[in-house]
Scaffold this motif. Structure first.
Motif, short mmCIF file in Angstrom:
data_model
loop_
_atom_site.label_atom_id
_atom_site.label_comp_id
_atom_site.label_asym_id
_atom_site.label_seq_id
_atom_site.Cartn_x
_atom_site.Cartn_y
_atom_site.Cartn_z
N THR A 1 52.46 48.24 33.64
CA THR A 1 52.14 49.63 33.30
C THR A 1 50.65 49.88 33.37
O THR A 1 50.19 50.93 33.84
CB THR A 1 52.68 49.97 31.90
OG1 THR A 1 54.07 49.67 31.83
CG2 THR A 1 52.48 51.44 31.59
N GLU B 1 49.68 50.17 37.02
CA GLU B 1 50.05 51.48 37.56
C GLU B 1 49.04 52.54 37.15
O GLU B 1 48.68 53.42 37.94
CB GLU B 1 51.44 51.87 37.06
CG GLU B 1 52.57 51.04 37.66
CD GLU B 1 53.91 51.33 37.02
OE1 GLU B 1 53.97 52.23 36.15
OE2 GLU B 1 54.89 50.66 37.37
N LYS C 1 46.67 54.81 39.82
CA LYS C 1 47.04 56.21 40.05
C LYS C 1 45.81 57.02 40.44
O LYS C 1 44.66 56.61 40.20
CB LYS C 1 47.70 56.81 38.80
CG LYS C 1 46.74 57.07 37.65
CD LYS C 1 47.46 57.72 36.48
CE LYS C 1 46.48 58.07 35.35
NZ LYS C 1 47.16 58.72 34.22
#
Length: 207
Positions: A98, A101, A105
């Protein structure tokens, strides 16, 4: 530090645009070479408008750091209910995936920023990292409460420190390497093994 706290919606949008422009400018020009003119131009405002809210580019950087850390804390809060239901390897993998990610982004904006900030040993970022360590300690305590067999771990702060410095910082270094010698999956597996091994040795030492 923000010079003037935005009261109206339009002012809040301007501050958010300046912070966002700061990330874009650092990705393009770097921390050292970014100027308030760069940031204002990307934000679509005049330098004078920027100075209504921030005294200099360092003040913008501090607001960006706060934004970055708040996003990490929000991420940890969001995934904690799911984490505490997982085994140690699964929870460790979930946190690191997580976090990765989040770094990648928006064209890797956070990755490019944090890589430069840590390279420069930014003192503000170092202080904010302590907030992440504290939050991870809270998450781990919640995790242990849902897994009573782990209550024999003697030093939870040590474990949380390992997670952030042996995990998150390694992720940053890995993602910054243009030609890593191992795959991302191998890295995550290795970090999961590290967490599992530490806990296993702690529990065994209490027997």
């Amino acid at each position: 530090m923000i010079r003037r706290q935005p009261q109206q919606k339009r002012a809040k949008v301007s501050v958010e645009a300046i912070i966002e422009a700061g990330f874009i400018s650092i990705a393009k020009h770097g921390i050292i070479h970014t100027t308030t003119v760069h940031i204002a131009d990307i934000a679509g405002i005049s330098p004078g408008t920027l100075y209504q809210y921030f005294s200099n580019k360092e003040a913008v950087y501090e607001a960006m750091e706060r934004h970055f850390i708040d996003d990490i804390l929000t991420m940890l809060n969001a995934i904690t209910p799911e984490l505490i239901q997982m085994d140690v390897r699964g929870a460790t993998t979930q946190i690191l995936n997580t976090f990765t990610e989040m770094l990648l982004k928006d064209d890797g904006r956070y990755l490019k920023y944090s890589r430069q900030a840590m390279h420069l040993l930014d003192p503000h970022l170092s202080n904010y990292i302590k907030e992440i360590e504290k939050k991870l300690q809270e998450v781990i305590i919640q995790y242990v409460m849902h897994h009573p067999d782990l209550m024999r771990i003697r030093n939870i702060p040590t474990f949380s420190y390992m997670v952030i410095n042996g995990g998150i910082l390694i992720i940053l270094r890995y993602l910054s390497d243009p030609t890593p010698s191992i795959s991302f999956e191998q890295l995550i597996e290795g970090l999961g093994n590290m967490a599992v091994s530490y806990i296993a040795s702690e529990i065994q030492s209490q027997q």
